[in-house]
Design an enzyme around this catalytic site. Structure first.
Site, PDB file in Angstrom:
ATOM      1  N   CYS A  46       0.813  -1.213   0.000  1.00 41.20           N
ATOM      2  CA  CYS A  46       0.000   0.000   0.000  1.00 41.20           C
ATOM      3  C   CYS A  46       0.848   1.266   0.000  1.00 41.20           C
ATOM      4  O   CYS A  46       0.357   2.357  -0.308  1.00 41.20           O
ATOM      5  CB  CYS A  46      -0.935   0.018   1.215  1.00 41.20           C
ATOM      6  SG  CYS A  46      -2.187  -1.283   1.182  1.00 41.20           S
ATOM      7  N   PRO A  93      -9.654 -30.026   4.008  1.00 44.74           N
ATOM      8  CA  PRO A  93      -9.449 -29.486   5.360  1.00 44.74           C
ATOM      9  C   PRO A  93      -7.996 -29.296   5.761  1.00 44.74           C
ATOM     10  O   PRO A  93      -7.722 -28.582   6.736  1.00 44.74           O
ATOM     11  CB  PRO A  93     -10.140 -30.529   6.257  1.00 44.74           C
ATOM     12  CG  PRO A  93     -10.231 -31.765   5.433  1.00 44.74           C
ATOM     13  CD  PRO A  93     -10.366 -31.315   4.017  1.00 44.74           C
ATOM     14  N   LEU A 142      -6.138 -17.612   2.269  1.00 49.34           N
ATOM     15  CA  LEU A 142      -6.467 -16.293   2.827  1.00 49.34           C
ATOM     16  C   LEU A 142      -6.038 -15.195   1.877  1.00 49.34           C
ATOM     17  O   LEU A 142      -5.352 -15.433   0.887  1.00 49.34           O
ATOM     18  CB  LEU A 142      -5.788 -16.089   4.188  1.00 49.34           C
ATOM     19  CG  LEU A 142      -4.284 -15.758   4.240  1.00 49.34           C
ATOM     20  CD1 LEU A 142      -3.907 -15.183   5.601  1.00 49.34           C
ATOM     21  CD2 LEU A 142      -3.425 -16.967   3.930  1.00 49.34           C
ATOM     22  N   HIS A 152      -5.081  -9.769   7.354  1.00 43.75           N
ATOM     23  CA  HIS A 152      -4.471  -9.878   8.678  1.00 43.75           C
ATOM     24  C   HIS A 152      -5.396 -10.610   9.655  1.00 43.75           C
ATOM     25  O   HIS A 152      -4.929 -11.428  10.466  1.00 43.75           O
ATOM     26  CB  HIS A 152      -4.114  -8.486   9.205  1.00 43.75           C
ATOM     27  CG  HIS A 152      -2.889  -7.917   8.572  1.00 43.75           C
ATOM     28  ND1 HIS A 152      -1.661  -7.946   9.170  1.00 43.75           N
ATOM     29  CD2 HIS A 152      -2.689  -7.331   7.361  1.00 43.75           C
ATOM     30  CE1 HIS A 152      -0.756  -7.395   8.380  1.00 43.75           C
ATOM     31  NE2 HIS A 152      -1.364  -7.012   7.266  1.00 43.75           N
ATOM     32  N   TYR A 199     -15.831  16.655  22.408  1.00 42.47           N
ATOM     33  CA  TYR A 199     -15.886  17.954  21.716  1.00 42.47           C
ATOM     34  C   TYR A 199     -14.789  18.890  22.204  1.00 42.47           C
ATOM     35  O   TYR A 199     -14.568  19.073  23.393  1.00 42.47           O
ATOM     36  CB  TYR A 199     -17.240  18.627  21.939  1.00 42.47           C
ATOM     37  CG  TYR A 199     -17.229  20.103  21.620  1.00 42.47           C
ATOM     38  CD1 TYR A 199     -16.896  20.554  20.335  1.00 42.47           C
ATOM     39  CD2 TYR A 199     -17.517  21.053  22.595  1.00 42.47           C
ATOM     40  CE1 TYR A 199     -16.857  21.917  20.047  1.00 42.47           C
ATOM     41  CE2 TYR A 199     -17.491  22.410  22.313  1.00 42.47           C
ATOM     42  CZ  TYR A 199     -17.155  22.842  21.035  1.00 42.47           C
ATOM     43  OH  TYR A 199     -17.119  24.168  20.739  1.00 42.47           O
ATOM     44  N   LYS A 244     -21.966  19.438  18.417  1.00 38.09           N
ATOM     45  CA  LYS A 244     -22.762  18.368  17.819  1.00 38.09           C
ATOM     46  C   LYS A 244     -21.943  17.853  16.635  1.00 38.09           C
ATOM     47  O   LYS A 244     -21.856  18.498  15.597  1.00 38.09           O
ATOM     48  CB  LYS A 244     -24.122  18.908  17.376  1.00 38.09           C
ATOM     49  CG  LYS A 244     -25.093  17.843  16.910  1.00 38.09           C
ATOM     50  CD  LYS A 244     -26.519  18.368  16.843  1.00 38.09           C
ATOM     51  CE  LYS A 244     -26.644  19.520  15.839  1.00 38.09           C
ATOM     52  NZ  LYS A 244     -28.028  20.019  15.731  1.00 38.09           N
TER      53      LYS A 244
END
Length: 449
Positions: free
Chosen positions: A45, A274, A279, A303, A424, A432
């Site tokens: 990334c 199995p 992944l 992960h 806040y 808000k």
């Protein structure tokens, strides 16, 4: 008791992480890793940001093979391509240099990742067209930029990789064009949110071509012919059309694939055999809302899946739950985030929903640095249950998406959003918060029906 041998095919976020996770709880098993490229663990990334110069040092993207092997007591085989699996003998065959070898496994973990989609168009095999998936791909792009001094670039594909590459290539002074076959940028987003990104790119001088795609290349990649007949001149092209799961090993071993074309796994990441797990970018998982099959190629799922496999190998019964697909990316100065469903995916699933859109600000408008922020949420017409959200803006996007992702995971409704106490201070929010505000607005719209 004989030593158990665990073989992992593929590295990076899936394979390297599962090796580390296994070793944390299992000091006795022999772990062998096979990776066809020259790097076992790297920050894929981060590659666009190294190309653009934000991440200056290449080595910071890499976990040295010797260090990884020593720390986790793993036998690491790089430049070693696994070519087949014999499930009946429980062996894999791999090729290293020109030598073919076979090795036995007790448990096998597949983390083959995905590959860039490369359209079969005339002239695409040229010296100026690149995909970005591996460190070697990154190195080739940087070498071309340094040696050929391109002035213009076309990015084919307006998904996550394409959008991140745009900003980093323009940071190098390149004149950028983006081309996509769809009617909007970042197809996972709602159209209304995508239009905000489109406006931002135009402000940055990016040439945007939508509803069009590549038909052919000419002049060794310097000319791109689009399906519409339009021609583009570019010194280089980045292919970011999409990715496809690498399933060749799985199909060769007659493992079951899911309806999305990725490898089918159960809740413990076991394939139809199995003794074989899978992944990462190669597997199919379930949608959190509908349970329907989903293919999501992101770092977080890989992960988490690594932990599930390591736990299961050690006797644990922790299942892998379904995916929301939470994602975030940087597009020039904008941060773009999404979690859960959008209007498009809800319509495809045949789910009735409502949506609420809120233009807002990252924190109190009177405090310096307050920036525009837009939130769109999608929720049940009947119960107000949150289904998904898009958030885009110049500051504070990440925390709003994180709150909404958590709210969706916690099965909250729009009625819960006004009640969230989020903290806040004028420097960080308003009394808000925008999350509270969009809850109030959604409730108002919902109650009118």
């Amino acid at each position: 008791m004989p030593q158990k041998r665990i073989i992992i095919v593929g590295g990076v976020g899936g394979g390297a992480t599962v090796a580390a996770q296994i070793r944390r709880t299992d000091q006795d098993s022999e772990i062998m890793m096979f990776e066809k490229c020259g790097y076992i663990s790297f920050a894929n990334c981060g590659m666009p940001y190294h190309i653009g110069g934000t991440v200056e040092k290449r080595d910071t993207l890499l976990y040295p093979v010797e260090k990884f092997a020593g720390k986790y007591n793993v036998q690491v085989n790089i430049r070693s391509e696994v070519t087949s699996i014999n499930r009946f003998k429980k062996t894999i065959t791999y090729k290293k240099k020109e030598t073919i070898q076979e090795v036995h496994y007790d448990k096998l973990i597949l983390s083959p990742g995905a590959s860039p989609v490369v359209p079969q168009v005339e002239g695409i095999d040229n010296s100026r067209t690149f995909a970005l998936r591996t460190i070697e791909d990154m190195d080739r792009i940087i070498e071309f930029i340094n040696s050929s001094k391109p002035v213009s670039v076309t990015v084919a594909g307006a998904g996550f990789i394409g959008m991140e590459m745009l900003g980093n290539l323009q940071a190098l002074g390149l004149d950028c064009t983006i081309v996509d076959r769809s009617s909007q940028l970042v197809g996972n987003l709602d159209k209304e949110v995508s239009e905000i990104i489109e406006g931002h790119l135009k402000e940055k001088g990016v040439n945007i071509i939508l509803n069009d795609g590549l038909q052919a290349f000419g002049d060794d990649g310097r000319t791109l012919l689009l399906n519409s007949g339009e021609k583009i001149k570019a010194d280089m092209t980045i292919l970011a059309i999409g990715i496809k799961p690498n399933t060749e090993l799985a199909t060769g071993a007659s493992l079951e694939l899911g309806s999305t074309g990725a490898i089918a796994v159960n809740d413990y990441m076991q394939t139809s055999d199995p003794d074989i797990y899978a992944l990462g970018d190669a597997v199919e998982t379930k949608d959190f809302l509908t349970g329907s099959p989903r293919y999501i190629a992101l770092a977080w799922p890989a992960h988490r899946q690594a932990y599930i496999i390591a736990s299961h190998l050690n006797g644990g019964q922790t299942p892998y739950h379904a995916n929301q697909g939470s994602a975030i990316l940087k597009v020039f100065d904008l941060t773009v985030a999404l979690t859960g469903h959008s209007s498009k995916t809800l319509a495809e699933e045949g789910i009735d929903f409502k949506e609420t859109f809120l233009p807002s600000y990252s924190h109190a408008a009177y405090y310096p640095g307050s920036e525009k922020l837009w939130i769109k949420i999608f929720y049940s017409k009947e119960s107000g249950l949150l289904y998904g959200a898009n958030v885009v803006g110049f500051d504070g996007v990440d925390k709003r998406m994180a709150v909404l992702a958590t709210a969706i995971k916690g099965k909250l409704t729009i009625a819960d959003l006004p009640e969230l106490e989020l903290g806040y201070s004028p420097a960080y929010s308003s009394s808000k918060d925008p999350i509270n505000s969009i809850g109030y607005k959604a409730l108002s719209e919902w109650n009118k029906e």
